[in-house]
Design a protein around this motif. Structure first.
Motif, short mmCIF file in Angstrom:
data_model
loop_
_atom_site.label_atom_id
_atom_site.label_comp_id
_atom_site.label_asym_id
_atom_site.label_seq_id
_atom_site.Cartn_x
_atom_site.Cartn_y
_atom_site.Cartn_z
N CYS A 1 41.70 24.23 66.69
CA CYS A 1 41.72 23.79 65.49
C CYS A 1 42.99 24.48 64.82
CB CYS A 1 40.63 24.21 64.64
SG CYS A 1 40.30 26.05 64.51
N GLY A 2 43.74 25.44 65.48
CA GLY A 2 44.98 25.96 65.23
C GLY A 2 44.83 27.18 64.06
N ALA A 3 43.50 27.69 64.14
CA ALA A 3 43.50 28.89 63.21
C ALA A 3 44.22 29.85 63.01
CB ALA A 3 41.76 29.19 63.51
N SER A 4 44.49 30.50 64.57
CA SER A 4 45.59 31.42 64.57
C SER A 4 46.82 31.50 63.88
CB SER A 4 45.64 31.96 66.07
OG SER A 4 46.38 31.14 66.66
N LEU A 5 47.05 30.10 63.76
CA LEU A 5 48.40 30.19 62.92
C LEU A 5 48.21 29.84 61.37
CD1 LEU A 5 50.13 27.78 65.47
CD2 LEU A 5 50.96 30.13 65.02
N GLY A 6 47.19 29.85 60.94
CA GLY A 6 46.61 29.57 59.53
C GLY A 6 47.41 30.12 58.51
N LEU A 7 47.84 31.70 58.31
CA LEU A 7 48.58 32.07 57.69
C LEU A 7 50.11 31.89 57.63
CD1 LEU A 7 47.46 35.81 57.72
CD2 LEU A 7 46.97 34.20 55.78
N VAL A 8 50.68 31.53 58.66
CA VAL A 8 52.18 31.46 58.78
C VAL A 8 52.62 29.97 58.98
CG1 VAL A 8 52.88 33.51 60.03
CG2 VAL A 8 51.60 31.89 61.39
N ARG A 9 51.61 29.22 59.64
CA ARG A 9 52.06 27.67 59.75
C ARG A 9 51.15 26.87 59.29
NH1 ARG A 9 57.09 26.87 62.74
NH2 ARG A 9 56.93 24.56 62.27
N ARG A 10 50.66 26.87 57.95
CA ARG A 10 49.78 26.02 57.43
C ARG A 10 49.71 24.59 57.76
NH1 ARG A 10 48.58 25.34 51.04
NH2 ARG A 10 48.82 27.78 50.96
N GLU A 11 50.92 23.66 58.02
CA GLU A 11 51.05 22.42 58.06
C GLU A 11 50.47 22.31 59.49
OE1 GLU A 11 53.43 24.44 58.13
OE2 GLU A 11 55.05 24.01 59.61
N LEU A 12 50.65 22.98 60.46
CA LEU A 12 50.17 22.75 61.75
C LEU A 12 48.71 22.84 61.86
CD1 LEU A 12 52.55 24.93 63.72
CD2 LEU A 12 53.14 22.82 62.90
N VAL A 13 48.00 23.82 61.00
CA VAL A 13 46.74 24.02 61.09
C VAL A 13 46.06 22.76 60.39
CG1 VAL A 13 44.93 25.43 60.38
CG2 VAL A 13 47.05 26.61 61.09
N THR A 14 46.54 22.39 59.40
CA THR A 14 46.03 21.31 58.58
C THR A 14 45.86 19.97 59.45
OG1 THR A 14 48.00 20.69 57.38
CG2 THR A 14 46.31 21.98 56.08
N ARG A 15 47.01 19.84 60.12
CA ARG A 15 46.95 18.42 61.27
C ARG A 15 45.79 18.74 62.07
NH1 ARG A 15 52.45 15.95 63.64
NH2 ARG A 15 51.48 15.11 65.49
N VAL B 1 28.67 21.78 63.59
CA VAL B 1 28.15 22.90 63.59
C VAL B 1 29.00 23.77 64.96
CG1 VAL B 1 26.39 21.98 65.43
CG2 VAL B 1 25.87 24.20 64.55
N THR B 2 29.12 25.23 64.60
CA THR B 2 30.18 25.65 65.32
C THR B 2 29.61 27.16 65.75
OG1 THR B 2 32.34 26.52 65.73
CG2 THR B 2 31.37 26.67 63.62
N ALA B 3 30.37 27.87 66.77
CA ALA B 3 30.11 29.06 67.47
C ALA B 3 31.06 29.97 67.19
CB ALA B 3 29.42 29.12 68.58
N CYS B 4 32.14 29.52 66.42
CA CYS B 4 33.16 30.40 66.35
C CYS B 4 33.65 30.65 65.06
CB CYS B 4 34.53 29.73 66.86
SG CYS B 4 36.22 30.65 66.87
N PRO B 5 33.92 32.03 64.56
CA PRO B 5 34.04 32.44 63.18
C PRO B 5 35.58 31.96 62.56
CG PRO B 5 33.99 34.35 64.66
CD PRO B 5 33.57 33.20 65.34
N MET B 6 36.37 31.57 63.53
CA MET B 6 37.77 31.39 63.00
C MET B 6 37.67 30.05 62.86
SD MET B 6 40.23 33.65 65.49
CE MET B 6 39.43 33.04 66.91
N CYS B 7 37.02 29.06 63.70
CA CYS B 7 36.96 27.72 63.43
C CYS B 7 36.22 27.44 62.23
CB CYS B 7 36.21 26.92 64.62
SG CYS B 7 36.80 26.99 66.39
#
Lengths: 298, 652, 184
Positions: free
Chosen positions: A193-207, A225-231
């Motif tokens: 889902c790209g979560a680790s880049l959320g703060l820096v490259r939002r456009e990647l994450v939203t895609r 339903v997920t098992a990952c806090p970042m997702c």
């Protein structure tokens, strides 16, 4: 018979995924999985550490391993896949003597790195069969259509994680099925889902996250339903951002599997902190307990 | 004894790191050595002439050649001795190439080691005796195992040459993989049209006995005289009576049986003739699917069979055959693509294997030759082919190239366009491997004339989306990711060893590699022989092969059998065990330890004694080391000979 | 594109360092492209990952270490999971980031700042203090608008604590960082 596990909540449990922590503890309690917090645990360093230096990353993990090794436990369990990957990778790499020595010299504690390390999800599905969980269900999730989203690192890389299938994991599917939910086959189960880049490259994450929401919606899911806090944080808290960026109008609740399991096992919505979810789960939760789809159609 | 020693340079192979002159000089001081020299190429014509001249000039009666491995040239030099009038067992070889020059760079150490090896050879030779081969009769019948195109070719070539052939086939019809193919590359001719007549030839040939639905149970004996047990599996139909009319199939109520011939595309009836051109064209009942055999009621086929051929009570039968040679032509299996979770692991109905696609293309296939998606029967527009599924992939233990997938994929892309003119094929490939005659031209045609779009890169994943599949791959030449929407995905699955190949190899006492493919006698010079005399290979059981190569090997194996059978008798190897009667105490330990059953217990003046059946003994020597009395000795490797070598090396 | 001179630009020490740091054998890569095919962030890369692998084989140190791609890799492990040659590509990407930092060749400074802010927080409190880390990141990059729209929601849901949840013995973690720096 209950077994004691050293519990490593992970930093997000203190803030952004507090409902995951609360519902995890509740689920484990009701299934007889006994959790003992690792006293004074510290952050595993997550991606910022392993992306900066492997020795630093391992050393941050190793302090926790050392503390857990002084406890009388079956092993270490954690709800967070990122923490899990760091714990397991470090434990594996410390099998090499020279690396082991380097880490110990930095941690200044003896570390055996021999405790089994598992996710809470793995522990739950291995501790209780879907059938035995089904027997405990008091409020089946009937007519709730969910897609299970494992995230990219719950099962991968397979040599390190050694749990479930790396391409088509089914543990969450089976668990949700046992709780009575209608589980839709989700081809994006292990996509990033790209979560680790959320703060820096939002456009990647939203895609990337947008694709996951689009796919879930097109399958007709009531919820992810997920098992990952970042997702979860990414898909839930950022859902408006994602909608704005992609011109979509998703209103897809993103549950932790522990919340839905707790619900089916009879815990209250407030206990499970459903109120912490950003996208309102109200509509989806109305489905639970509503007559099954066939009946509705009639 | 007058011994001559010849130390070979092997060009610079040996002389580069061994002082051969010094070795020859040292040998002159060894006991009984009457002559010693170094020589450029001992195996060459002048080299051998030098040995013969020396034998005559110096009256030599024993020869040591220090050169390469005996596997290379022992036979060569033994013939040289025979030409000079000496018994060929008065010869020893010291391996100073593979065991010395090729493995060490220190010239002084190498020279010393070579000298010691020569010393040991001389010591053994002093204890050698003349040995003389006996003769035995050959049974000039041949068994071919496997009725694919390689086995068919081998069987027909042998039979046409006048040999009696036993052809054993595991399935109910011969034809193998080729019978399942629609067309063949690079000529695009109809596979069953070219194979069918050859299958009929097999059925009609007076020299061929065909055992279908049969497997080799055990093999005993040796070259020229094999005893074979063949298990004829129960078909529940009397094949003598069955005419192959097919009425039983029309009325069989169990229609959900797995259709092996059509590779699981659709299902078939419990009683079944796999395809119209089947040889033999006989019905077989699938016991798992048959209602009568599983639940004890029905019997529809038995009621209407015009020749009353149904036999629900039939059991497996084991028959014995005697043959002089065996050709293994057991073919290959296709890689199990469900190991690739990223391609759906078998969960996606419209992601199929290349052989399943052949059945869809084939006019005699389950769709009558119309390409229809298994999920909804719709004709696909976009077809994606993924190559190297289970080939060149170390992560699934298949690091080898299967060799034929590039070509059959090009063929399938061409046929797709022929069947559906407005279709578009995409082919993901890593490298195109097309080294056969007219092969590369063929792949070019797929691109240039048929418009197949070739993309250089692997596919990472296939994901279903809205009734289609999104194939996510790379175009490594463009340096980008690509996504192709597909209605149907065809996986070019690679070849792997046939199921049960290892067990058969052990029955035949031949070697097989880490993947289960049978080992040839020599990778270049003995491609269809094995290291077991009288057992030959043909086709893909030795490694993946296309049809022309398989046919060529079938013929090659047949010609090897013909040349073996060109003699009426074979010479037995005298390097076998023999029992010293007076020392044998009759304990029978040798009998129980012999892996070949070559030892029989007999009686001599009321006392039990061991006796060696010389034609069965393979000279392995297990009995010799087992015998507590030292009563059994392996000729040419007696205790005295081996101890002499040890003493030469360790004199103190 | 300039001609690549295999003799002048091939840096064998670099290749050796990557192989030893990652414990991977780069010669196993046969350029099938599977890593690129599955990479979720390939669309944002300046150099696709299979080409990074090729440039490593060619010893192109500067071009690899100054790429943006190595910073945009999300460590999702797809490449590692699907590589037919069982190369741990994600681990190689980690090692390249480590080396780029040491060489001062960080092509995506915000990523580095985010990670540094995160690690600073860990060093200070023993655990990540999410709000503190955000503030630190904004200070480092001057990106005041970073997720400003999310803060009220997160605060409202009690998901963004304004106080750090430190550990009892942060000094132990601080000493780990200190000893780690000493041995650099």
């Amino acid at each position: 018979m209950s077994k004691q596990y050293a519990y490593y909540p992970g930093c997000s449990a203190m803030g952004s995924s507090i409902e995951y922590d609360i519902s995890t503890r509740a689920l484990c309690k009701s299934l007889g999985v006994e959790l003992v917090d690792i006293p004074d645990w510290n952050c595993c360093g997550s991606t910022p550490a392993h992306a900066s230096d492997h020795l630093l990353s391992a050393s941050l993990v190793a302090r926790n391993l050392a503390i857990a090794e002084s406890m009388d436990v079956e092993g270490i369990i954690t709800p967070c896949p990122s923490c899990l990957k760091n714990l397991k990778t470090t434990s594996l790499r410390m099998q090499r003597k020279d690396f082991h020595e380097k880490v110990e010299s930095i941690v200044e504690r003896p570390v055996r790195a021999d405790l089994p390390i598992r996710s809470v999800l793995q522990t739950v599905v291995e501790h209780c069969s879907p059938q035995s969980i089904a027997e405990h269900v008091s409020k089946p999730l009937k007519s709730l259509k969910v897609v299970p989203y494992y995230g990219c690192i719950m099962n991968r890389p397979p040599d390190v994680m050694t749990f479930d299938d790396p391409e088509n994991p089914t543990s969450l599917d089976r668990l949700m099925g046992a709780l009575g939910a209608e589980v839709l086959p989700f081809p994006h189960k292990v996509d990033c889902c790209g979560a680790s880049l959320g703060l820096v490259r939002r456009e990647l994450v939203t895609r990337l996250s947008g694709r996951i929401l689009d796919a879930a919606a097109s399958l007709g899911a009531d919820a992810i339903v997920t098992a990952c806090p970042m997702c979860q944080l990414n898909l839930d808290l950022r859902q408006n951002q994602i909608n704005r960026a992609n011109g979509t109008q998703h209103s897809m609740p993103i549950f932790y599997y522990t919340q839905l399991a707790g619900l089916a096992l009879g815990q209250s919505e407030s206990c499970l902190r459903m109120d912490k979810l950003c996208v309102s789960p109200a509509k989806a939760l109305q489905q639970v307990g509503a007559p099954a789809q066939e009946e509705r159609a009639r | 004894m007058n011994i001559g020693v010849f130390v070979c340079h092997c060009g610079s192979n040996i002389a580069g790191t061994v002082d051969t002159e010094k070795v020859a000089e040292a040998a002159r001081s060894f006991p009984d050595v009457a002559f010693s020299t170094d020589t450029m190429y001992a195996c060459s014509e002048p080299g051998q002439a030098g040995i013969i001249d020396a034998i005559k000039e110096y009256g030599l009666d024993g020869i040591v050649v220090a050169s390469c491995t005996p596997r290379m040239h022992e036979a060569t030099f033994r013939k040289t001795l025979e030409r000079a009038g000496l018994n060929k067992y008065l010869f020893e070889m010291a391996n100073i190439r593979e065991h010395v020059s090729w493995i060490g760079k220190d010239k002084e150490a190498n020279t010393n080691k070579a000298t010691e090896l020569v010393k040991m050879a001389v010591a053994k030779l002093r204890n050698n005796t003349e040995l003389h081969a006996g003769e035995f009769e050959i049974n000039k019948r041949v068994m071919v195992i496997g009725g694919g195109v390689a086995g068919i070719q081998a069987a027909l070539d042998c039979a046409d040459g006048g040999l009696e052939v036993i052809l054993v086939e595991r399935e109910s019809s011969i034809g193998g993989k080729m019978a399942k193919l629609d067309k063949t590359f690079p000529t695009v001719d109809c596979s069953s049209c070219i194979l069918g007549p050859r299958m009929v030839d097999v059925a009609q040939h007076p020299n061929i006995t065909l055992y279908a639905m049969s497997e080799v149970e055990s093999v005993n004996g040796f070259v020229g005289n094999f005893d074979v047990s063949i298990r004829k599996k129960a078909t529940y139909v009397d094949w003598e009576a069955c005419t192959g009319c097919g009425q039983c199939m029309e009325k069989c109520p169990s229609k959900k049986a797995e259709d092996h011939f059509n590779e699981g595309v659709g299902t078939t009836t419990a009683i079944n003739i796999p395809f119209p051109q089947a040889i033999p064209k006989k019905a077989v009942i699938n016991a798992n699917a048959c209602i009568m055999l599983s639940k004890g009621k029905c019997g529809a086929c038995a009621k209407l069979c015009p020749t009353q051929a149904i036999r629900f009570e039939q059991q497996d039968e084991v028959v014995q055959e005697q043959v002089g040679a065996i050709i293994a032509a057991t073919g290959y299996d296709l890689f199990d693509h469900t190991l690739y979770g990223e391609y759906g692991g078998g969960r996606y109905p419209d992601v199929i294997t290349s052989i399943q696609y052949e059945r869809l293309l084939s006019a005699s296939g389950p769709t009558g030759g119309h390409i229809k998606r298994p999920s909804d029967g719709k004709e696909p527009r976009n077809v994606v082919f993924i190559q190297c599924v289970g080939s060149r992939d170390p992560s699934v233990n298949r690091p080898y190239c299967s060799g034929f997938c590039c070509m059959y994929t090009a063929k399938q892309a061409i046929l797709t366009k022929d069947h559906i003119p407005d279709s578009q094929s995409h082919v993901f490939y890593m490298d195109i491997r097309s080294p056969g005659k007219l092969y590369d031209e063929f792949t070019r045609r797929a691109m240039e004339e048929y418009g197949a779009r070739y993309i250089r890169g692997r596919v990472s994943t296939i994901q279903p989306r809205n009734g289609h599949y999104v194939v996510k791959g790379a175009d490594t030449i463009m340096g980008t990711q690509v996504e192709v929407e597909a209605d149907l995905v065809v996986l070019a699955v690679g070849a792997e060893a046939s199921k049960g190949a290892g067990e058969l190899a052990e029955k035949l006492r031949i070697s097989y590699d880490g993947y289960g493919f049978f080992m040839e006698g020599h990778p270049k010079l003995k491609p269809v022989e094995t290291n077991t005399a009288g057992v030959y290979l043909a086709g893909s059981c030795q490694g993946p092969k296309d049809i022309p190569s398989s046919v060529a090997q079938g013929s090659a194996a047949a010609s090897k059998v013909q040349s073996l059978f060109s003699k009426d008798k074979l010479a037995s190897d005298p390097q076998v065990s023999s029992v010293a009667m007076q020392r044998c105490v009759g304990c029978a330990k040798c009998e129980s330890t012999c892996p070949f059953g070559a030892i029989e217990m007999t009686e001599f003046r009321g006392m039990p004694k061991a006796s060696v059946v010389e034609t069965v003994c393979q000279g392995c020597g297990v009995c010799a080391v087992t015998c507590p009395q030292g009563a059994i000795q392996l000729q040419h490797f007696t205790d005295n000979q081996i101890l002499a070598e040890v003493n030469a090396l360790c004199p103190y | 594109m300039p001609t690549s001179s295999t003799t002048d630009r091939f840096d064998s020490n670099f290749l050796k360092e990557v192989q030893e740091g990652s414990e991977q054998n780069l010669t196993r890569c046969y350029q099938c492209g599977n890593c690129t095919a599955g990479c979720p962030l390939s669309f944002a890369y300046d150099i696709p990952v299979n080409r990074i692998m090729r440039m490593l084989q060619a010893g192109e140190k500067h071009a690899v270490l100054s790429s943006k791609a190595i910073w945009l890799c999300a460590s999702c492990e797809t490449c590692t999971t699907r590589c037919p040659n069982e190369i741990d590509v994600a681990r190689i990407m980690d090692v390249l980031r480590h080396m780029a930092r040491r060489e001062g060749l960080v092509a995506e400074p915000p990523v580095r700042h985010m990670w540094d802010a995160f690690l600073n927080s860990v060093e200070k409190y023993g655990r990540v203090f999410e709000a503190g880390m955000m503030a630190n990141f904004v200070r480092r990059t001057g990106r005041f608008w970073t997720d400003a729209d999310l803060a009220p929601v997160a605060l409202g849901k009690g998901k963004l604590g304004l106080r750090p949840h430190g550990i009892k013995h942060p000094d132990e973690v601080q000493r780990i960082f200190a000893r780690f720096r000493e041995q650099l």
